[in-house]
Write an enzyme that holds these catalytic residues in place. Structure first.
Site, PDB file in Angstrom:
ATOM      1  N   SER A 267      43.896  39.761  30.114  1.00 21.60           N
ATOM      2  CA  SER A 267      45.041  40.584  30.335  1.00 21.60           C
ATOM      3  C   SER A 267      46.648  40.356  29.635  1.00 21.60           C
ATOM      4  O   SER A 267      47.313  41.017  29.788  1.00 21.60           O
ATOM      5  CB  SER A 267      45.339  40.214  31.956  1.00 21.60           C
ATOM      6  OG  SER A 267      44.414  40.954  32.719  1.00 21.60           O
TER       7      SER A 267
ATOM      8  N   LYS B 234      56.000  40.249  34.452  1.00 19.30           N
ATOM      9  CA  LYS B 234      55.016  40.791  35.235  1.00 19.30           C
ATOM     10  C   LYS B 234      55.268  40.870  36.693  1.00 19.30           C
ATOM     11  O   LYS B 234      55.714  39.647  37.293  1.00 19.30           O
ATOM     12  CB  LYS B 234      53.687  40.141  34.891  1.00 19.30           C
ATOM     13  CG  LYS B 234      52.716  40.859  35.313  1.00 19.30           C
ATOM     14  CD  LYS B 234      51.283  40.156  34.558  1.00 19.30           C
ATOM     15  CE  LYS B 234      49.909  41.116  35.048  1.00 19.30           C
ATOM     16  NZ  LYS B 234      48.542  40.392  34.661  1.00 19.30           N
TER      17      LYS B 234
ATOM     18  N   SER C  35      45.580  43.801  32.219  1.00 20.20           N
ATOM     19  CA  SER C  35      46.372  44.073  33.280  1.00 20.20           C
ATOM     20  C   SER C  35      47.910  44.006  33.125  1.00 20.20           C
ATOM     21  O   SER C  35      48.607  44.873  33.772  1.00 20.20           O
ATOM     22  CB  SER C  35      46.201  43.414  34.687  1.00 20.20           C
ATOM     23  OG  SER C  35      46.304  42.068  34.436  1.00 20.20           O
TER      24      SER C  35
HETATM   25  N1  GLN Z   1      40.313  43.049  32.574  1.00 21.32           N
HETATM   26  C1  GLN Z   1      39.964  41.942  33.307  1.00 21.32           C
HETATM   27  C2  GLN Z   1      39.529  42.264  34.675  1.00 21.32           C
HETATM   28  O1  GLN Z   1      39.895  43.376  35.158  1.00 21.32           O
HETATM   29  C3  GLN Z   1      40.901  40.707  32.935  1.00 21.32           C
HETATM   30  C4  GLN Z   1      42.048  40.937  34.024  1.00 21.32           C
HETATM   31  C5  GLN Z   1      42.912  39.820  33.955  1.00 21.32           C
HETATM   32  O2  GLN Z   1      42.856  39.084  32.825  1.00 21.32           O
HETATM   33  N2  GLN Z   1      43.777  39.655  34.650  1.00 21.32           N
HETATM   34  O3  GLN Z   1      39.437  41.289  35.440  1.00 21.32           O
END
Ligand code: GLN
Length: 474
Positions: free
Chosen positions: A174, A72, A150
């Site tokens: 995410s 990532k 994400s």
């Molecule tokens: N969807 C969540 C957010 O937008 C989680 C993102 C994540 O876990 N990095 O914050």
């Protein structure tokens, strides 16, 4: 050529049936063929062949020798740029390697590239990246679906067979949500088990590295290699990391599985409830005991998360000011002007929204009403789990409220997007481990994921139950 697992590929390598160079060639070809999915922000053949030369020299005793891994683009890597999906870091070349990626390198893994993500890991669809949207490899021609986010690029990379494992980070879901959308395994381990050192920070009290893979065994192999104590991260835990894969055990006799009543929410599809029901039945047939439990503060998890995460983000992202590294606006007339222009040009819409919310909830006069209150509620949510794990060993829930949705469907409605995290954020706030494994499909043939949670540092039991459930679809 498709390799099903790390152990299968490792065996071929050990028996000299394939060389590290041939593995590289195979995956380079696949990645080029799937270029249109926009899974990678950074992909460079020469960099892969450079690694081949080094990996060829190391002993086959290294557990990940030659294993293709996608990273990532939130993990700092010395030999590849790191952007966090943001314009502000477009030309950032870290001078150091993150703890997690260094550990994977030490075991001989081959990094095939850096995967796309929501900008600074803020999002649930991989559609806030400066480098464009990633398309879910399971999409039908002409109707692109979101891979989740994400870490959508990493989940998609595994689903499209462009690697055998991919690193992710999970702050509020995410890893688990994109794993569910792309039909792969994704584990967010206990907060503190993998050092955060060298991972671009979003919300430091929640950020946790984890892994995507094709199956539970591979996830257990990779997690063992990524985890470990690190003095450079003050929240890194000093615990012994078990050899998860060697200890895998499908015997669930007498294990208590908690089914939280608060996870039955309005608006979630019958198909998701059916899959949940099937998994419950299957665990029961395997000898587990089902306990109906309550996590009474779950309903406050989303609002709590969407105060704490932006608050920490607003503080963490203050460092991007154009002075030391990253984008710097040209034509600024003063220092203040330079800060303002740099940040307005460098950050995208969602990141700006989070910085605004975060700054607001931390500002004098609002701090007590929002941030402090949210911290207190966070404690109550964590305590719910402590109480629950006195009654059960594991908790089983759906991973996400829907299957993969069309790309850009929720783009203009942040609240709708935030609702995606409803089943994943409670565990993040409590710092407990969670896995998502594919379990069944919806009427359109899209994968649905189920989530298993357990108490801190109990990854082994999560892997065991997931391993047992995985067998239902073999
Ligand atoms: N969807 C969540 C957010 O937008 C989680 C993102 C994540 O876990 N990095 O914050």
């Amino acid at each position: 050529m498709e390799f099903q697992s790390i152990s299968q590929l490792k065996l071929l390598l050990d028996d000299n049936k394939i060389s590290v160079k041939e593995i590289a060639q195979t995956y380079i070809k696949k990645i080029k063929e799937k270029k249109d999915l926009n899974i990678f922000i950074y992909f460079n053949e020469d960099k892969i062949y450079d690694q081949v030369k080094l990996i060829e020299k190391i002993s086959n005793d290294n557990s990940l020798k030659g294993i293709p891994i996608a990273v990532k683009d939130l993990f700092c890597t010395k030999n590849m740029p790191t952007t966090a999906g943001s314009k502000i870091l477009e030309n950032f070349n870290p001078t150091y390697e993150s703890f997690v990626t260094q550990k994977l390198i030490n075991q001989g893994s081959m990094f095939v590239g850096k995967t796309n993500l929501d900008e600074f890991a803020m999002g649930s669809a991989t559609n806030t990246s400066y480098f464009g949207d990633t398309i879910n490899p399971l999409s039908n021609e002409g109707s692109p679906l979101a891979p989740g986010g994400s870490s959508g690029g990493s989940a998609a990379a595994v689903a499209a067979d462009l690697c055998l494992g991919a690193t992710g980070t999970d702050t509020g879901g995410s890893i688990r949500q994109p794993a569910s959308f792309c039909g792969v395994v994704g584990i967010k381990p206990t907060y503190g088990i993998c050092s955060r050192w060298g991972i671009v920070a979003f919300a430091s009290s929640l950020d946790q590295a984890g892994i995507f893979s094709k199956n539970v065994t591979d996830a257990s192999i990779l997690l063992k290699e990524m985890a470990g104590h690190d003095l450079r991260d003050s929240t890194s835990s000093n615990v012994k990391i078990p050899n998860f894969s060697e200890n895998l055990n499908i015997d669930l006799k007498g294990k208590k599985i908690g089914i939280p009543k608060e996870y039955t929410i309005d608006g979630i599809s019958d198909e998701i409830n059916e899959v949940w029901e099937q998994a419950i039945k299957s665990l029961e047939q395997k000898g587990a005991i089902i306990e109906h439990i309550s996590l009474p503060h779950t309903k406050y998890a989303l609002p709590t998360y969407y105060i704490i995460a932006p608050a920490e983000a607003s503080s963490n992202l203050a460092r991007y000011d154009g002075v030391k590294y990253g984008h710097r606006a040209e034509n600024a007339k003063s220092l203040d002007d330079m800060y303002e222009l740099t940040r307005s040009e460098g950050f995208g819409k969602e990141v700006k929204r989070r910085i605004l919310i975060g700054t607001y909830v931390l500002s004098a006069g609002y701090y007590d009403a929002y941030y402090l209150k949210a911290q207190k509620v966070r404690k109550l949510i964590a305590d719910d789990f402590v109480k629950a794990f006195k009654e059960c060993d594991l908790i089983l829930t759906p991973t996400a409220p829907s299957a993969a949705f069309p790309l850009n469907e929720k783009q203009d409605d942040p609240i709708k997007m935030y609702l995606n995290d409803v089943f994943t954020v409670p565990a993040s706030l409590a710092g407990i481990p969670g896995i998502s494994i594919p379990y069944g499909k919806d009427k359109n043939g899209l994968p649905l994921g189920i989530q298993l949670l357990s108490k801190h540092f109990n990854e082994q039991e999560i892997f065991n139950a997931a391993f047992a459930l995985e067998k239902d679809y073999e």
